[in-house]
Each structure stands twice: as structure tokens, then as C-alpha cells.
Design a protein around this motif. Structure first.
Motif, short mmCIF file in Angstrom:
data_model
loop_
_atom_site.label_atom_id
_atom_site.label_comp_id
_atom_site.label_asym_id
_atom_site.label_seq_id
_atom_site.Cartn_x
_atom_site.Cartn_y
_atom_site.Cartn_z
N ARG A 378 -7.29 4.10 -4.16
CA ARG A 378 -6.55 2.89 -4.45
C ARG A 378 -5.79 2.31 -3.25
O ARG A 378 -5.23 3.34 -2.31
N LEU A 379 -5.31 1.14 -3.04
CA LEU A 379 -4.64 0.35 -2.40
C LEU A 379 -3.25 0.00 -3.05
O LEU A 379 -3.29 -0.60 -4.03
N VAL A 380 -2.18 0.52 -2.40
CA VAL A 380 -0.91 0.15 -2.98
C VAL A 380 0.05 -0.40 -1.98
O VAL A 380 0.13 -0.62 -0.82
N ILE A 381 0.49 -1.70 -2.47
CA ILE A 381 1.28 -2.55 -1.98
C ILE A 381 2.71 -2.44 -2.58
O ILE A 381 2.97 -2.64 -3.42
N GLN A 382 3.84 -1.88 -1.44
CA GLN A 382 4.99 -1.42 -1.95
C GLN A 382 6.05 -2.48 -1.50
O GLN A 382 5.89 -3.28 -0.41
N MET A 383 6.86 -3.04 -2.25
CA MET A 383 7.75 -3.84 -2.14
C MET A 383 9.32 -3.29 -2.28
O MET A 383 10.11 -3.83 -1.65
N GLN A 384 9.46 -2.21 -3.01
CA GLN A 384 10.70 -1.54 -3.18
C GLN A 384 10.35 -0.06 -3.69
O GLN A 384 9.63 -0.19 -4.67
N PRO A 406 -6.60 14.54 -1.99
CA PRO A 406 -6.21 13.08 -1.93
C PRO A 406 -5.24 12.95 -0.76
O PRO A 406 -4.24 13.76 -0.80
N VAL A 407 -5.31 12.07 0.17
CA VAL A 407 -4.38 11.75 1.16
C VAL A 407 -4.07 10.33 1.47
O VAL A 407 -4.59 9.51 0.84
N ASP A 408 -2.91 10.25 2.17
CA ASP A 408 -2.50 8.70 2.13
C ASP A 408 -2.39 8.09 3.51
O ASP A 408 -2.21 8.75 4.60
N MET A 409 -2.94 7.06 3.76
CA MET A 409 -2.77 6.29 4.98
C MET A 409 -1.55 5.20 4.94
O MET A 409 -1.75 4.15 4.09
N ARG A 410 -0.68 5.37 5.82
CA ARG A 410 0.86 4.55 5.45
C ARG A 410 0.81 3.45 6.51
O ARG A 410 0.85 3.92 7.62
N PHE A 411 1.27 2.37 5.97
CA PHE A 411 2.00 1.35 6.79
C PHE A 411 3.27 1.13 6.42
O PHE A 411 3.54 0.54 5.14
N SER A 412 4.32 1.15 7.35
CA SER A 412 5.65 0.88 6.90
C SER A 412 6.08 -0.23 7.87
O SER A 412 6.05 -0.39 9.03
N TYR A 413 6.87 -1.42 7.09
CA TYR A 413 7.16 -2.57 7.89
C TYR A 413 8.39 -1.87 8.73
O TYR A 413 8.56 -2.29 9.86
#
Length: 504
Positions: A378-384, A406-413
């Protein structure tokens, strides 16, 4: 995209200047715009309220609001003094039509003929009508190019009341002058949904029913009603959050590509989504929506009271503090893909996110022992609390044995841009001053959202719950919400919390 600049001569008329909204959100946002050099060169703030006060006292109250609520904290005394010099105050009875003539006279005396007037209603909805009519009678709404009006939610209690409010506003102001504010749409991550989808060719080709199984939109809060019992008793979770905030997020996920990044194109594509939402009949409400109300429980190690024990809440209240809705968008892109939306107070964690659950692989070449199905892709769009995007996928563990994990590829603003994001109100107020309505709701959008949810509201009103309270504070909500998605063979996707957060 047209680059807009504000009118150099702008007067920001703030009705309800003495209220909490002005002190907590609006003026701190304006002050941050001032610090960033984004206010018009000859900006003036005219605060209006019914109390006996003056510009000095109002500026002092606003200064404390900046100290308490601004993302930058307290300002240097000399900097604040320059901003405070722009503030004036006028006492008004907002129900007195003659007072608006005096307001018009005052504005004519302190501004140049081509100045722009922004009228911000930081007031209860009951004052929308007298303010709009007073401004219209005084000729202050006459020029669409130089006068705008901003209204806060709630925009009605139901579809008929919204139509009444909208008709009243439209009597005095054209649609291009009306800015219906939704602070959710000013959040950087929300705006970046469009950038992620339409500026990156890797996402758009798989953004449809062929590859996406379902979408989950979660706005969960650990807080209760924060002494807003009187308001919340009239609203409830469905009106307070789903009808506006979550519906707008659904539109951004589901909309078609705009021809251009401008207000007309983007709002038109969002309206297409709302028009395509499958109607919910009264008979279908039990299979399409779930509600809940929190009981006493534990949040972050502290005991918290039940909703019915909160101040200004009826002891046997049937107001929902949790709402979940299942919707379908009947078009070629999304046919039969469920969109699950949920929001609630006193839940396990404070997290706002959109989770795009992709379909399983069509053929499972790996043995069951490899652990392929331990977590869906899945793709997760985080807002808070975090702002970012997380791609969850499967990878092989190190070693000779075939084990998938399962692993995560993260982008943080925060990490990528090394600078704080502006608050939502900063973005939205700047857009009002430049005349950019892209992030504001059009009348037909608000009406369409009400129309979709009216059968739910009517069914719930006619069938009081017999199990309230039905979820403990500190949990993820009632069993009825679990049954809502389980009927489709799904379960709520566990929200993606930052490493520092602890879910219980």
C-alpha cells in the motif's frame, strides 16, 4: 498556472475579532505572512466586535495569541510593534444595518479608491445573514474585483440549511467573491496529493480499479470535544468531519487529471467525483455507515471521561463521536472500488492519513511459508503527526531461506525540505488576498456532499442507537465499524505511526 499578486492596498476586515478563532488561528497566520514578506505593502487589519475596546487592547490580545499559538512563538518587540501599527478597531453591533453604512464611510476614509476589502466572518453562523446583508446594503459587496468574503464552517446543519445560508450569501456576493474555507485543504501534504499523482508518471498509470483494491481515509484524534460540548451536541462526527474534510480528501484521491492547475479546472474535477458518488438509500445506511460514541477509558496513561460526562453534553446524548462511511465512485476509473472513511474522538492515536491498498499479485509464486501475505502492499499519504508518503512493500530478508518481510520506503517533508511547512491558514489567507480560489469549496461541491450524506443523517436521527457508548476511549472505535469493512472481506488498515509513537 497564473501567478497572482495581492492588491497593494488591502484592508482585512475581521468580524469577531475578539473571538478565539481570530486570536488562535487567523492573526498568527497573518503575522507569519508579514514575517515572510507576503502581506500586501499597504495592508490594514480592521478588527470588529461588539465589546468596548480599542486598537491597543486588541493588539495586545493578538500579541498573546501569537505567543501561545504561532509556529514561530513570541515575536521581537520592535517587529510586533510594526505589525500592530496596521491594526485598528471598530465597535459594531453586527445586527444593526445602520452600522454598516458607518463601516463603509470608515473604509472610504482610510483607503484609496482602488483598495481591496476582504471581509472575514469569524463569527457564529447565525451572524452570516446580518453581516452579508449589511455589507450589501452599504454597497461594500458591489465590486467583485475588489471585495471578497470568507466564511467558516459549519455551512449549515443539513442540506436545507446550507441552501438557505448559500442563498442568503449569494444575494449579496457573487460566487467568485465567496471563499468557503476548509483548513484541511491548506495543509501542505493535502496539496501535494495532486503533485504526487500528476507530476510523477509512476503513479497515475496504476491509479485505478485495475490495481487498487480499496482506499481508506482516516482522521483519528486522541482528544475529546475540548469543552465544545454545546457545539458538538448539534454537530456530531459526520457533520463536523466527514461532510467537509474527508469528502474533500476523497475528491483529491479520486479526481481526474485537471487540464491546468487553476481554480476552475481543479474544482470542476472534484465536482465530477462528487457527482459520481453512488447514492446511499435509507435502506442501505446500515450497510454503508457506522457510528459510535466513546465511553471512559485510558489515553496516554491517563483516565479520560465518557462523552456523556463532558461539560454541556446531555447525560443520555445520542450524538456520535465516531463515524465511518463506505462510498463508491461510479465511473470508469473507480467502479466498485470501496472508499472507506472514518473519523473519531478519543481513539488510539492521533493520525490523519490516506491509505491506498493495492490488489494482491494475480499469481502467488512464493510458498505460503515465505510470508507474502503478512502485510498488503500500500501507499500511505501521511498528514499528521508526520507529513510524508510511505510506500509499504515486500522484500526478502537476508539469509539463505526464502522469507519475505514488509518494509517501508519513506519520504518526509520535514527531512527533505529542512524547513517548517506553513500553517494551513497561512496558505489559505494568502490565497484569499491573491484571489486564488483553488483550495476553497464551491457551492455545488458543498451541496453535493450534503446530498450524499443526508440519508445517513436522516436514518440515524430516526433510529436512535441502543448501544451508546459503544467504544472505550483509547481504542480504534466500535465493532460496527469493523463489520462495515468485514462485509467486503476487508479490515481497517492499521495507521502508519512514526517510530516515536506508541499505539496501545
Amino acid at each position: 498556472m497564473e501567478i497572482r499578486t495581492p492588491n497593494p492596498d488591502t484592508v482585512f476586515v475581521l468580524f469577531g475579532a475578539g473571538g478565539d478563532l481570530s486570536r488562535r488561528l487567523i492573526v498568527p497566520a497573518l503575522f507569519n505572512l508579514y514575517l515572510d514578506g507576503q502581506l500586501p505593502p499597504r495592508f490594514r487589519l480592521l478588527g470588529i466586535d461588539r465589546q468596548d475596546s480599542d486598537a491597543t487592547a486588541l493588539a495586545e490580545s493578538f500579541c498573546q495569541g501569537v505567543v501561545d499559538f504561532s509556529r514561530r512563538g513570541a515575536a521581537a518587540a520592535d517587529v510586533w510593534a510594526r505589525f500592530a501599527a496596521m491594526i485598528n478597531y471598530q465597535r459594531m453591533d453586527l445586527t444593526d444595518s445602520a452600522a454598516y453604512t458607518a463601516l463603509g464611510t470608515h473604509l472610504s476614509a482610510v483607503t484609496v479608491p482602488m483598495a481591496e476589502h476582504i471581509f472575514y466572518m469569524a463569527t457564529p453562523p447565525s451572524l452570516f445573514a446580518p453581516i452579508a446583508r449589511g455589507l450589501g446594503a452599504a454597497g461594500l459587496a458591489r465590486d467583485p474585483s475588489r471585495s471578497r468574503i470568507v466564511v467558516e464552517k459549519p455551512l449549515g446543519h443539513d442540506l436545507p440549511s446550507f441552501r438557505e445560508i448559500n442563498a442568503m450569501l449569494s444575494e449579496q456576493f457573487s460566487e467568485q467573491q465567496l471563499y468557503r474555507i476548509d483548513h484541511f485543504l491548506g495543509k501542505e501534504t493535502v496539496q501535494n496529493i495532486l503533485a504526487m499523482r500528476f507530476a510523477n508518471p509512476i503513479f497515475e498509470p496504476i491509479w485505478d480499479r485495475r490495481y487498487i483494491d480499496h482506499v481508506v481515509i482516516t482522521v483519528a484524534e486522541t482528544i475529546g470535544i475540548e469543552r465544545r460540548g454545546a457545539f458538538y451536541e448539534r454537530a456530531g462526527a459526520l457533520r463536523d468531519m466527514v461532510q467537509n474534510h474527508l469528502m474533500q480528501l476523497l475528491c483529491l484521491v479520486a479526481m481526474e487529471p485537471p487540464v491546468a492547475y487553476d481554480a476552475d479546472n481543479i474544482r470542476g474535477r472534484k465536482m465530477d467525483v462528487l457527482s459520481a458518488l453512488r447514492p446511499i438509500t435509507r435502506e442501505q445506511v446500515p450497510q454503508s455507515a457506522a457510528r459510535g460514541q466513546y465511553a471512559a477509558g485510558w489515553i496516554n496513561g491517563a483516565r479520560v471521561p465518557a462523552y456523556r460526562e463532558e461539560p454541556d453534553v446531555a447525560p443520555q446524548s445520542n450524538t456520535e463521536t465516531y463515524a465511518a462511511v463506505k462510498l463508491f465512485v461510479d465511473n470508469w476509473r473507480w467502479q466498485d472500488v470501496p472508499f472507506y472513511m472514518r473519523t473519531g474522538k478519543r481513539l488510539t492515536a492521533a493520525v490523519w492519513e490516506i491509505s491506498i491498498r493495492f490488489r494482491d499479485v494475480p499469481h502467488r509464486a512464493f510458498p505460503a511459508s515465505a510470508g507474502l501475505n503478512t502485510q498488503p502492499v500500500r501507499l500511505v499519504i501521511q498528514m499528521q503527526p508526520e507529513q510524508g508518503i510511505v510506500l509499504k512493500f515486500m522484500a526478502k530478508e537476508p539469509g539463505s531461506a526464502l522469507r519475505l518481510r514488509p518494509v517501508d520506503m519513506r519520504f518526509s517533508y520535514r527531512e527533505a525540505f529542512k524547513m517548517p511547512s506553513p500553517e494551513a491558514y497561512e496558505t489559505l489567507l494568502h490565497d484569499v488576498m491573491t484571489g486564488d480560489a483553488t483550495l476553497f469549496m464551491r457551492a455545488d461541491q458543498v451541496e453535493a456532499a450534503w446530498r450524499v450524506l443526508m440519508p445517513v443523517l436522516e436514518s440515524w436521527a430516526d433510529n436512535p442507537p441502543n448501544d451508546f457508548p459503544n467504544y472505550a476511549a483509547g481504542t480504534w472505535g466500535p465493532e460496527s465499524a469493523e463489520a462495515l469493512v468485514a462485509a467486503d472481506g476487508n479490515s481497517w488498515l492499521t495507521p502508519t505511526l512514526p517510530p516515536s509513537a506508541s499505539a496501545t
